[in-house]
Design an enzyme around this catalytic site. Structure first.
Site, PDB file in Angstrom:
ATOM      1  N   LYS A   9       4.082   7.205  -1.805  1.00 45.55           N
ATOM      2  CA  LYS A   9       3.915   6.738  -0.420  1.00 45.55           C
ATOM      3  C   LYS A   9       5.182   6.989   0.400  1.00 45.55           C
ATOM      4  O   LYS A   9       5.112   7.478   1.520  1.00 45.55           O
ATOM      5  CB  LYS A   9       3.599   5.234  -0.366  1.00 45.55           C
ATOM      6  CG  LYS A   9       2.322   4.828  -1.056  1.00 45.55           C
ATOM      7  CD  LYS A   9       1.990   3.364  -0.784  1.00 45.55           C
ATOM      8  CE  LYS A   9       3.009   2.366  -1.309  1.00 45.55           C
ATOM      9  NZ  LYS A   9       3.128   2.345  -2.794  1.00 45.55           N
ATOM     10  N   ARG A  84      -0.149  -5.321   1.658  1.00 50.86           N
ATOM     11  CA  ARG A  84      -0.237  -5.346   0.198  1.00 50.86           C
ATOM     12  C   ARG A  84      -1.173  -6.445  -0.284  1.00 50.86           C
ATOM     13  O   ARG A  84      -1.379  -6.587  -1.483  1.00 50.86           O
ATOM     14  CB  ARG A  84       1.149  -5.583  -0.391  1.00 50.86           C
ATOM     15  CG  ARG A  84       1.841  -4.331  -0.926  1.00 50.86           C
ATOM     16  CD  ARG A  84       3.186  -4.782  -1.432  1.00 50.86           C
ATOM     17  NE  ARG A  84       3.818  -3.942  -2.404  1.00 50.86           N
ATOM     18  CZ  ARG A  84       4.749  -3.033  -2.119  1.00 50.86           C
ATOM     19  NH1 ARG A  84       5.066  -2.783  -0.875  1.00 50.86           N
ATOM     20  NH2 ARG A  84       5.355  -2.377  -3.087  1.00 50.86           N
ATOM     21  N   ARG A 121      12.771   7.846 -11.353  1.00 50.91           N
ATOM     22  CA  ARG A 121      13.198   8.072  -9.967  1.00 50.91           C
ATOM     23  C   ARG A 121      14.492   7.299  -9.690  1.00 50.91           C
ATOM     24  O   ARG A 121      14.833   6.361 -10.401  1.00 50.91           O
ATOM     25  CB  ARG A 121      12.101   7.699  -8.976  1.00 50.91           C
ATOM     26  CG  ARG A 121      11.882   6.217  -8.819  1.00 50.91           C
ATOM     27  CD  ARG A 121      10.822   5.950  -7.758  1.00 50.91           C
ATOM     28  NE  ARG A 121      10.620   4.513  -7.624  1.00 50.91           N
ATOM     29  CZ  ARG A 121       9.757   3.979  -6.783  1.00 50.91           C
ATOM     30  NH1 ARG A 121       9.011   4.731  -6.028  1.00 50.91           N
ATOM     31  NH2 ARG A 121       9.621   2.661  -6.711  1.00 50.91           N
ATOM     32  N   ARG A 151      16.503   2.095  -9.233  1.00 51.90           N
ATOM     33  CA  ARG A 151      16.191   0.892  -8.458  1.00 51.90           C
ATOM     34  C   ARG A 151      16.063  -0.273  -9.416  1.00 51.90           C
ATOM     35  O   ARG A 151      15.486  -0.141 -10.486  1.00 51.90           O
ATOM     36  CB  ARG A 151      14.852   1.105  -7.732  1.00 51.90           C
ATOM     37  CG  ARG A 151      15.014   1.198  -6.234  1.00 51.90           C
ATOM     38  CD  ARG A 151      13.722   1.548  -5.587  1.00 51.90           C
ATOM     39  NE  ARG A 151      12.724   0.483  -5.673  1.00 51.90           N
ATOM     40  CZ  ARG A 151      11.579   0.490  -4.987  1.00 51.90           C
ATOM     41  NH1 ARG A 151      11.295   1.494  -4.213  1.00 51.90           N
ATOM     42  NH2 ARG A 151      10.731  -0.504  -5.102  1.00 51.90           N
ATOM     43  N   ARG A 162       5.012  -4.947 -11.729  1.00 52.91           N
ATOM     44  CA  ARG A 162       4.633  -4.466 -10.386  1.00 52.91           C
ATOM     45  C   ARG A 162       3.251  -3.806 -10.410  1.00 52.91           C
ATOM     46  O   ARG A 162       2.485  -3.935  -9.459  1.00 52.91           O
ATOM     47  CB  ARG A 162       5.691  -3.483  -9.864  1.00 52.91           C
ATOM     48  CG  ARG A 162       6.975  -4.218  -9.474  1.00 52.91           C
ATOM     49  CD  ARG A 162       8.121  -3.259  -9.284  1.00 52.91           C
ATOM     50  NE  ARG A 162       7.920  -2.382  -8.143  1.00 52.91           N
ATOM     51  CZ  ARG A 162       8.449  -1.161  -8.056  1.00 52.91           C
ATOM     52  NH1 ARG A 162       9.173  -0.676  -9.037  1.00 52.91           N
ATOM     53  NH2 ARG A 162       8.249  -0.451  -6.973  1.00 52.91           N
TER      54      ARG A 162
HETATM   55  P1  AMP Z   1       8.430  -1.068  -2.246  1.00 56.76           P
HETATM   56  O1  AMP Z   1       9.702  -0.391  -1.912  1.00 56.76           O
HETATM   57  O2  AMP Z   1       7.359  -0.838  -1.209  1.00 56.76           O
HETATM   58  O3  AMP Z   1       7.953  -0.774  -3.640  1.00 56.76           O
HETATM   59  O4  AMP Z   1       8.723  -2.646  -2.191  1.00 56.76           O
HETATM   60  C1  AMP Z   1       9.677  -3.235  -3.061  1.00 56.76           C
HETATM   61  C2  AMP Z   1       9.409  -4.722  -3.189  1.00 56.76           C
HETATM   62  O5  AMP Z   1       9.503  -5.342  -1.898  1.00 56.76           O
HETATM   63  C3  AMP Z   1       8.017  -5.095  -3.701  1.00 56.76           C
HETATM   64  O6  AMP Z   1       7.916  -5.052  -5.106  1.00 56.76           O
HETATM   65  C4  AMP Z   1       7.876  -6.501  -3.146  1.00 56.76           C
HETATM   66  O7  AMP Z   1       8.632  -7.433  -3.889  1.00 56.76           O
HETATM   67  C5  AMP Z   1       8.542  -6.386  -1.772  1.00 56.76           C
HETATM   68  N1  AMP Z   1       7.566  -5.986  -0.718  1.00 56.76           N
HETATM   69  C6  AMP Z   1       7.540  -4.827   0.000  1.00 56.76           C
HETATM   70  N2  AMP Z   1       6.513  -4.806   0.858  1.00 56.76           N
HETATM   71  C7  AMP Z   1       5.859  -5.976   0.685  1.00 56.76           C
HETATM   72  C8  AMP Z   1       4.683  -6.552   1.263  1.00 56.76           C
HETATM   73  N3  AMP Z   1       3.973  -5.914   2.198  1.00 56.76           N
HETATM   74  N4  AMP Z   1       4.307  -7.792   0.835  1.00 56.76           N
HETATM   75  C9  AMP Z   1       5.012  -8.450  -0.086  1.00 56.76           C
HETATM   76  N5  AMP Z   1       6.109  -7.967  -0.692  1.00 56.76           N
HETATM   77  C10 AMP Z   1       6.535  -6.735  -0.324  1.00 56.76           C
END
Ligand code: AMP
Length: 215
Positions: A9, A84, A121, A151, A162
């Site tokens: 994404k 999400r 990654r 990360r 996750r």
């Molecule tokens: P990402 O970089 O999109 O994988 O987001 C990393 C982390 O941020 C996720 O595992 C969640 O803990 C938090 N996060 C990001 N976007 C959301 C969302 N829309 N709702 C809830 N938690 C989020």
């Protein structure tokens, strides 16, 4: 843009946003910036993110509502990592009620490929730019020269959590959106160039499906 962690994404959202000169709005990046800056939200979000769980809907909806109201988002935007949950999707419908219809693209990638990608990654420790899958941890960031690190939430135990959270809380969004004429699904297990081409075609087709639809 929908899809599990590791579906691509971020990479695809970045490419598409650049090509159309619209902002990519990544809620993960916004939260990581908040953690870095040690803001109130950042301090509260850090432990949740480190566990691989989701930050509360109210906080996330507030962040996105504020961000979509800024000037640079008036002509469109790419949302990466939001919604999400179904509650977030329903709030987003409210936020979008007086704007052009949302186009929703789900990027589909098999689970074993996701685990492989997430394990390999990296991200720049200084500027937070995501590096391509397989780039060496310890190498220099192409953007700022900072060190690439894994990360914190890409370690194996957290990746499994996750993916579980994705299946439980985010996958139902596909059903939520599937019935809309502006929904498309694409194969994310191809080269980034092929995915980008399919994404652009899907958005084009969904845009035609959007004619006369609002919300
Ligand atoms: P990402 O970089 O999109 O994988 O987001 C990393 C982390 O941020 C996720 O595992 C969640 O803990 C938090 N996060 C990001 N976007 C959301 C969302 N829309 N709702 C809830 N938690 C989020």
């Amino acid at each position: 843009m929908l899809g599990p962690p590791g579906a691509g994404k971020g990479t695809q959202a970045e490419r598409f946003a650049k090509a159309r000169d619209i902002p990519r709005i990544s809620t993960g990046d916004i939260l990581r910036d908040a953690v870095h800056a040690k803001t109130d939200i950042g301090l509260r979000a850090k432990a949740i993110m480190d566990r691989g769980e989701l930050v509360g809907d109210d906080v996330m909806i507030g962040i996105v509502n504020e961000r979509l109201g800024r000037n640079d988002a008036v002509n469109g935007f790419v949302l990466d990592g939001f919604p999400r949950t179904v509650a977030q999707a329903s709030a987003l419908d409210g936020i979008m009620s007086k704007r052009d219809p949302l186009i929703v693209v789900d990027i589909v990638v098999p689970e074993d490929e996701l685990v492989r990608r997430l394990g390999t990654r990296s991200i720049c420790r200084l500027c937070g730019t995501g590096a391509s899958v397989g780039s060496t941890v310890g190498a220099a960031c192409a953007k700022c020269g900072g060190p690439l690190v894994q990360r914190a939430d890409d370690n194996q135990a957290i990746v499994i959590e996750r993916l579980k959270v994705y299946h439980r809380q985010s996958e139902p969004l596909v059903e939520y959106y599937r019935i809309r004429p502006t929904f498309r699904s694409i194969d994310g297990a191809q080269s980034p160039d092929r995915v980008a081409a399919d994404l652009a075609a899907a958005i084009e087709a969904a845009g035609r499906g959007a004619v006369g639809v609002r919300g």
